[in-house]
Every structure is written in structure tokens, then in C-alpha cells.
Design a protein around this motif. Structure first.
Motif, PDB file in Angstrom:
ATOM      1  N   PRO A  31     140.049 -58.041 -25.241  1.00 53.90           N
ATOM      2  CA  PRO A  31     138.842 -57.198 -24.880  1.00 53.90           C
ATOM      3  C   PRO A  31     137.949 -57.590 -23.637  1.00 53.90           C
ATOM      4  O   PRO A  31     137.626 -56.692 -22.930  1.00 53.90           O
ATOM      5  CB  PRO A  31     138.043 -57.355 -26.169  1.00 53.90           C
ATOM      6  CG  PRO A  31     138.543 -58.580 -26.948  1.00 53.90           C
ATOM      7  CD  PRO A  31     139.987 -58.650 -26.425  1.00 53.90           C
ATOM      8  N   ALA A  32     138.178 -58.779 -23.375  1.00 54.91           N
ATOM      9  CA  ALA A  32     137.264 -59.311 -22.050  1.00 54.91           C
ATOM     10  C   ALA A  32     137.962 -58.657 -20.692  1.00 54.91           C
ATOM     11  O   ALA A  32     137.324 -57.971 -19.854  1.00 54.91           O
ATOM     12  CB  ALA A  32     137.243 -60.777 -21.743  1.00 54.91           C
ATOM     13  N   LEU A  33     139.333 -58.733 -20.791  1.00 54.02           N
ATOM     14  CA  LEU A  33     140.145 -58.070 -19.587  1.00 54.02           C
ATOM     15  C   LEU A  33     139.654 -56.627 -19.627  1.00 54.02           C
ATOM     16  O   LEU A  33     139.620 -55.871 -18.499  1.00 54.02           O
ATOM     17  CB  LEU A  33     141.635 -58.231 -19.712  1.00 54.02           C
ATOM     18  CG  LEU A  33     142.307 -57.509 -18.707  1.00 54.02           C
ATOM     19  CD1 LEU A  33     141.864 -57.918 -17.123  1.00 54.02           C
ATOM     20  CD2 LEU A  33     143.920 -57.948 -18.552  1.00 54.02           C
ATOM     21  N   ALA A  34     139.896 -55.876 -20.824  1.00 53.33           N
ATOM     22  CA  ALA A  34     139.647 -54.339 -20.999  1.00 53.33           C
ATOM     23  C   ALA A  34     138.287 -54.171 -20.478  1.00 53.33           C
ATOM     24  O   ALA A  34     137.870 -53.142 -19.616  1.00 53.33           O
ATOM     25  CB  ALA A  34     139.625 -54.001 -22.582  1.00 53.33           C
ATOM     26  N   TYR A  35     137.101 -54.801 -20.691  1.00 52.92           N
ATOM     27  CA  TYR A  35     135.794 -54.875 -20.124  1.00 52.92           C
ATOM     28  C   TYR A  35     135.882 -54.874 -18.680  1.00 52.92           C
ATOM     29  O   TYR A  35     135.094 -53.848 -17.979  1.00 52.92           O
ATOM     30  CB  TYR A  35     134.838 -55.705 -20.794  1.00 52.92           C
ATOM     31  CG  TYR A  35     133.514 -55.808 -20.137  1.00 52.92           C
ATOM     32  CD1 TYR A  35     132.493 -54.645 -20.652  1.00 52.92           C
ATOM     33  CD2 TYR A  35     133.124 -56.526 -19.297  1.00 52.92           C
ATOM     34  CE1 TYR A  35     131.144 -54.710 -20.205  1.00 52.92           C
ATOM     35  CE2 TYR A  35     131.899 -56.489 -18.413  1.00 52.92           C
ATOM     36  CZ  TYR A  35     130.862 -55.366 -19.053  1.00 52.92           C
ATOM     37  OH  TYR A  35     129.738 -55.520 -18.410  1.00 52.92           O
ATOM     38  N   VAL A  36     136.342 -55.474 -18.093  1.00 50.02           N
ATOM     39  CA  VAL A  36     136.414 -55.656 -16.676  1.00 50.02           C
ATOM     40  C   VAL A  36     137.172 -54.421 -15.793  1.00 50.02           C
ATOM     41  O   VAL A  36     136.785 -53.890 -15.203  1.00 50.02           O
ATOM     42  CB  VAL A  36     137.117 -57.010 -16.136  1.00 50.02           C
ATOM     43  CG1 VAL A  36     137.323 -57.091 -14.909  1.00 50.02           C
ATOM     44  CG2 VAL A  36     136.107 -58.668 -16.658  1.00 50.02           C
ATOM     45  N   LEU A  37     138.219 -54.173 -16.681  1.00 53.72           N
ATOM     46  CA  LEU A  37     138.939 -52.981 -15.922  1.00 53.72           C
ATOM     47  C   LEU A  37     138.252 -51.736 -16.078  1.00 53.72           C
ATOM     48  O   LEU A  37     137.992 -50.864 -15.146  1.00 53.72           O
ATOM     49  CB  LEU A  37     140.263 -52.884 -16.485  1.00 53.72           C
ATOM     50  CG  LEU A  37     141.202 -53.916 -16.482  1.00 53.72           C
ATOM     51  CD1 LEU A  37     142.374 -53.862 -17.257  1.00 53.72           C
ATOM     52  CD2 LEU A  37     141.707 -54.149 -14.933  1.00 53.72           C
ATOM     53  N   GLU A  38     137.446 -51.582 -17.077  1.00 47.47           N
ATOM     54  CA  GLU A  38     136.627 -50.428 -17.321  1.00 47.47           C
ATOM     55  C   GLU A  38     135.412 -50.543 -16.400  1.00 47.47           C
ATOM     56  O   GLU A  38     134.960 -49.365 -15.953  1.00 47.47           O
ATOM     57  CB  GLU A  38     136.045 -50.097 -18.908  1.00 47.47           C
ATOM     58  CG  GLU A  38     135.200 -49.196 -19.121  1.00 47.47           C
ATOM     59  CD  GLU A  38     135.923 -47.889 -18.762  1.00 47.47           C
ATOM     60  OE1 GLU A  38     135.061 -46.993 -18.395  1.00 47.47           O
ATOM     61  OE2 GLU A  38     137.063 -47.646 -18.950  1.00 47.47           O
ATOM     62  N   ASN A  39     134.850 -51.928 -16.448  1.00 48.68           N
ATOM     63  CA  ASN A  39     133.754 -51.783 -15.459  1.00 48.68           C
ATOM     64  C   ASN A  39     134.337 -51.518 -13.834  1.00 48.68           C
ATOM     65  O   ASN A  39     133.438 -50.896 -13.071  1.00 48.68           O
ATOM     66  CB  ASN A  39     133.189 -53.197 -15.391  1.00 48.68           C
ATOM     67  CG  ASN A  39     131.857 -53.354 -14.931  1.00 48.68           C
ATOM     68  OD1 ASN A  39     131.099 -52.521 -14.934  1.00 48.68           O
ATOM     69  ND2 ASN A  39     131.761 -54.385 -13.980  1.00 48.68           N
ATOM     70  N   LEU A  40     135.166 -52.198 -13.629  1.00 51.45           N
ATOM     71  CA  LEU A  40     135.813 -51.780 -12.173  1.00 51.45           C
ATOM     72  C   LEU A  40     136.124 -50.128 -11.847  1.00 51.45           C
ATOM     73  O   LEU A  40     135.875 -49.793 -10.901  1.00 51.45           O
ATOM     74  CB  LEU A  40     137.000 -52.464 -11.745  1.00 51.45           C
ATOM     75  CG  LEU A  40     137.142 -54.047 -11.775  1.00 51.45           C
ATOM     76  CD1 LEU A  40     138.449 -54.656 -11.588  1.00 51.45           C
ATOM     77  CD2 LEU A  40     136.266 -54.277 -10.475  1.00 51.45           C
ATOM     78  N   ALA A  41     136.369 -49.519 -13.153  1.00 57.12           N
ATOM     79  CA  ALA A  41     136.672 -48.136 -12.711  1.00 57.12           C
ATOM     80  C   ALA A  41     135.580 -47.279 -12.547  1.00 57.12           C
ATOM     81  O   ALA A  41     135.478 -46.615 -11.825  1.00 57.12           O
ATOM     82  CB  ALA A  41     137.613 -47.605 -14.127  1.00 57.12           C
ATOM     83  N   SER A  42     134.614 -47.698 -13.299  1.00 51.56           N
ATOM     84  CA  SER A  42     133.365 -47.143 -13.317  1.00 51.56           C
ATOM     85  C   SER A  42     132.340 -47.268 -12.071  1.00 51.56           C
ATOM     86  O   SER A  42     131.714 -46.355 -11.368  1.00 51.56           O
ATOM     87  CB  SER A  42     132.728 -47.128 -14.744  1.00 51.56           C
ATOM     88  OG  SER A  42     132.129 -48.451 -14.737  1.00 51.56           O
ATOM     89  N   GLU A  43     132.105 -48.699 -11.804  1.00 53.75           N
ATOM     90  CA  GLU A  43     131.301 -49.060 -10.984  1.00 53.75           C
ATOM     91  C   GLU A  43     131.874 -49.364  -9.566  1.00 53.75           C
ATOM     92  O   GLU A  43     131.231 -49.672  -8.673  1.00 53.75           O
ATOM     93  CB  GLU A  43     130.559 -50.187 -11.469  1.00 53.75           C
ATOM     94  CG  GLU A  43     129.900 -49.840 -12.544  1.00 53.75           C
ATOM     95  CD  GLU A  43     129.108 -51.078 -13.070  1.00 53.75           C
ATOM     96  OE1 GLU A  43     128.603 -51.971 -12.367  1.00 53.75           O
ATOM     97  OE2 GLU A  43     128.492 -50.902 -14.102  1.00 53.75           O
TER      98      GLU A  43
END
Length: 75
Positions: A31-43
Motif C-alpha cells: 500500500p505504501a508504493l500504491a500511495y506514492v504512485l497515486e500521488n505522483l499521478a495526481s500531483e
């Protein structure tokens, strides 16, 4: 007053979709990697806040990148 331009990397729509798909695939096991990837995609990425290996070494109190005197058998 003139402000310095901010270097910011924004991902295209296809790249954002790929990052989000990767985030969904990683979520159950990481889930930590998932959070980082989602954050990169959005910001995107603020390039002015990026640090290189030399910066990280200095922050950790490690010697500089010139390691010619170091044991070649040690990673």
C-alpha cells in the motif's frame, strides 16, 4: 518582485493512467508504493525538491561519492 520559476514535472493522461493502474495492482501487497504512485499521478514531481545521491550521502553523514579508496568487494 520576480519569483523564481518552479520546475514541476506533470505526467500526461496516459502516464497518469498507467501510474494509477500500477497503484491499483500494487495496493494489496504494497500500500505504501500504491500511495506514492497515486500521488505522483495526481500531483507530478516538484523537481526543485528532488535530491541526488550526493545530497542524501551528505544528509546521512556519509563520505562523498568519490570512493576510489574503498574496498571493491564491499557494496
Amino acid at each position: 518582485m520576480v519569483e523564481d520559476p518552479v520546475a514541476h514535472l506533470i505526467f500526461g493522461e496516459d502516464e497518469q493512467r498507467e501510474l494509477r493502474d500500477s497503484a491499483r495492482a500494487e495496493f494489496p501487497g504494497n500500500p505504501a508504493l500504491a500511495y506514492v504512485l497515486e500521488n505522483l499521478a495526481s500531483e507530478g514531481i516538484d523537481l526543485d525538491r528532488c535530491r541526488d545521491w550526493d545530497d542524501l550521502r551528505a544528509e546521512a553523514g556519509l563520505p562523498d561519492g568519490d570512493q576510489s579508496d574503498r574496498d571493491p568487494h564491499v557494496a
